[in-house]
Design a protein around this motif. Structure first.
Motif, short mmCIF file in Angstrom:
data_model
loop_
_atom_site.label_atom_id
_atom_site.label_comp_id
_atom_site.label_asym_id
_atom_site.label_seq_id
_atom_site.Cartn_x
_atom_site.Cartn_y
_atom_site.Cartn_z
N GLY A 196 29.67 -14.94 -59.05
CA GLY A 196 29.86 -13.88 -59.78
C GLY A 196 29.53 -13.74 -61.00
N ASP A 197 28.43 -14.34 -61.75
CA ASP A 197 27.94 -14.26 -62.97
C ASP A 197 26.29 -13.38 -63.10
OD1 ASP A 197 30.11 -15.22 -64.24
OD2 ASP A 197 28.77 -17.21 -64.97
N LEU A 198 25.77 -12.82 -63.70
CA LEU A 198 24.76 -11.84 -63.02
C LEU A 198 23.51 -12.40 -65.09
CD1 LEU A 198 24.37 -9.04 -62.54
CD2 LEU A 198 23.22 -9.28 -64.99
N VAL A 199 22.30 -12.80 -64.38
CA VAL A 199 21.75 -12.59 -65.99
C VAL A 199 20.29 -11.30 -65.43
CG1 VAL A 199 19.95 -15.03 -65.66
CG2 VAL A 199 20.24 -14.20 -67.59
N TYR A 200 19.91 -10.58 -66.92
CA TYR A 200 18.47 -9.94 -66.36
C TYR A 200 18.03 -10.55 -67.12
CZ TYR A 200 16.00 -5.81 -67.87
OH TYR A 200 15.08 -6.00 -68.44
N ILE A 201 16.85 -10.20 -66.70
CA ILE A 201 15.07 -11.07 -67.31
C ILE A 201 14.11 -10.08 -67.41
CG2 ILE A 201 13.78 -13.37 -68.07
CD1 ILE A 201 15.76 -15.20 -66.15
N PRO A 202 13.40 -9.65 -68.95
CA PRO A 202 12.68 -9.24 -68.39
C PRO A 202 11.44 -9.58 -68.09
CG PRO A 202 14.13 -8.56 -70.48
CD PRO A 202 14.49 -9.43 -69.47
N ARG A 203 10.15 -9.16 -67.98
CA ARG A 203 9.97 -9.81 -67.64
C ARG A 203 8.14 -10.46 -68.57
NH1 ARG A 203 9.16 -4.74 -67.17
NH2 ARG A 203 7.34 -2.82 -67.86
N GLY A 204 7.69 -11.65 -68.52
CA GLY A 204 7.01 -12.21 -69.71
C GLY A 204 7.99 -11.85 -70.80
N ILE A 205 8.95 -12.84 -70.00
CA ILE A 205 10.61 -14.16 -71.07
C ILE A 205 10.14 -15.27 -70.24
CG2 ILE A 205 12.67 -14.20 -71.40
CD1 ILE A 205 11.47 -12.03 -73.19
N VAL A 206 10.14 -15.74 -70.83
CA VAL A 206 9.54 -17.35 -70.24
C VAL A 206 11.64 -18.18 -69.95
CG1 VAL A 206 8.32 -19.67 -70.75
CG2 VAL A 206 7.29 -18.17 -71.77
N HIS A 207 11.49 -18.56 -68.75
CA HIS A 207 12.66 -18.82 -68.12
C HIS A 207 12.18 -20.22 -67.18
CE1 HIS A 207 12.19 -15.92 -65.51
NE2 HIS A 207 12.03 -16.44 -64.44
#
Length: 389
Positions: A196-207
């Protein structure tokens, strides 16, 4: 099953909050304590059904070695030297510590297709859904960045994530991630995604992400956005086919003044095209033409058309469709369609194109008699632009 609404995606945040505070800027983590939040979007039995009732192929479906990040020989989980996935062998890699990566799941699961189509309408950009099933104590990919924004939706299990300090700003496909020799920066965020959780990661962010004692199933929703660079390129290419000024050879002998005058002429033509938002309209048209319909139940609607009368209710579904008079014809255009009617259909077509309310077929305005209205409505239903109640 009820469909999952695009408006729910960032709950309790609004789309305005997301657009103004996070989009293309920073990571957004939403912890919900709602394990069934995405149950109307995707379930494990739906994934099983895709694998065992549809013909899926490599490389869209592939395995990632959780220890090395490499891809095992696809011949070990495809059928008889083809690219067709052998579902038993493919799934067996999960028990051996491999991550099952399933790209383009919106092409196989109706709820995902409908969600992506609605998201296209909302944001005006193409999207895609990839699915990752990772066994316990595994990592799919080492630290990296993507060249498109991603929204991770945790469907089942748990996954630990790290966000690293990043120096690349909004990379596109011309700036792909280079794995060799890459050393991530310091860790800026650590968190665990639960169902049920969510994370938004913009392009260029290392993960990167990894599992511990639990397995994990998550959707990576990719936003394959149109950049300003693409808009300028598209406008230039479009104008090149229309305006001879763009097709002239460049002379190395031009004086500074002549060179600047030619640049001004070209920029003036581009400016007119850009200010009218024509590249965006062309992108939108192309997107609608290439987006598969999610209009499930359409066949049943066609079968029942033979039993309708002027007393039935008709519900138009013509958002994005416009009616216009062209000579002695009325043309409906939009969503990749162009449908032509005689000019005496102008009033009913215009009325229905601007309405989303149900109406008795016999009450549709215009000069058509009941038989004519039935013919019109049957055509619209056949084109996927309405339904009979």
């Amino acid at each position: 099953m009820d469909s999952f609404s695009v408006e729910e995606l960032f709950h309790p945040f609004s789309w305005r909050d997301f657009s103004n505070q996070y989009f293309e800027e920073k990571v957004l983590l939403i912890k919900r304590n709602a394990p069934d939040f995405f149950q109307n979007l995707l379930t494990i039995p739906q994934v099983d059904e895709v694998l065992f009732s549809q013909q899926v192929t490599h490389p869209s479906f592939r395995v990632v070695d959780s220890k090395t990040g490499e891809f095992p020989d696809p011949g070990t989980y495809t059928q008889n030297g083809s690219t067709n996935i052998n579902p038993i062998e493919f799934c067996s890699y999960f028990t051996k510590g491999g991550t099952l990566a399933m790209a383009g799941m919106h092409r196989h699961v109706h709820s995902l297709r409908k969600f992506c189509n609605n998201l296209h309408e909302k944001i005006g950009h193409p999207t895609q859904t990839n699915l990752y099933l990772t066994p316990p104590n595994s990592q799919g990919f080492s630290p990296h960045y993507d060249t498109h924004d991603v929204i991770v939706l945790q469907i089942d299990g748990y996954k630990s994530w790290k966000i690293y300090e990043s120096n690349v700003e909004l990379p596109d496909k011309t700036m792909p991630f280079q794995k060799e020799g890459f050393v991530p920066g310091k860790v800026e965020m650590e968190f665990i995604l639960e169902p049920g959780d969510l994370v938004y990661i913009p392009r260029g962010i290392v993960h990167d992400a990894f599992t511990t004692e639990h397995s994990s199933l998550h959707i990576t929703l990719g936003i394959l956005g149109y950049t300003w660079g693409q808009v300028l390129i598209e406008s230039t290419l479009h104008n090149t086919s229309k305006e001879k000024e763009f097709r002239k050879y460049v002379s190395s002998e031009l004086s500074k003044g002549d060179y600047e005058q030619q640049v001004d002429r070209l920029l003036h033509l581009l400016r007119d095209d850009l200010l009218q938002r024509m590249p965006l309209k062309r992108f939108s048209h192309q997107l609608k033409q290439t987006t598969p319909s999610h209009n499930i139940g359409h066949l049943e609607k066609l079968i029942r058309l033979g039993n309708i009368s002027s007393k039935n209710l008709f519900i138009p579904t013509m958002e994005g469709v416009h009616a216009s008079k062209q000579g002695k014809e009325v043309v409906l255009t939009g969503n990749g369609k162009k449908i032509v009617f005689p000019e005496f259909c102008e009033l009913p077509c215009s009325f229905l194109a601007n309405s989303a309310e149900s109406i008795k077929i016999g009450a549709i305005p215009g000069e058509l008699d009941d038989q004519g209205k039935l013919v019109l409505v049957k055509r619209l239903v056949a084109e996927g632009l309405g339904a009979i109640v």
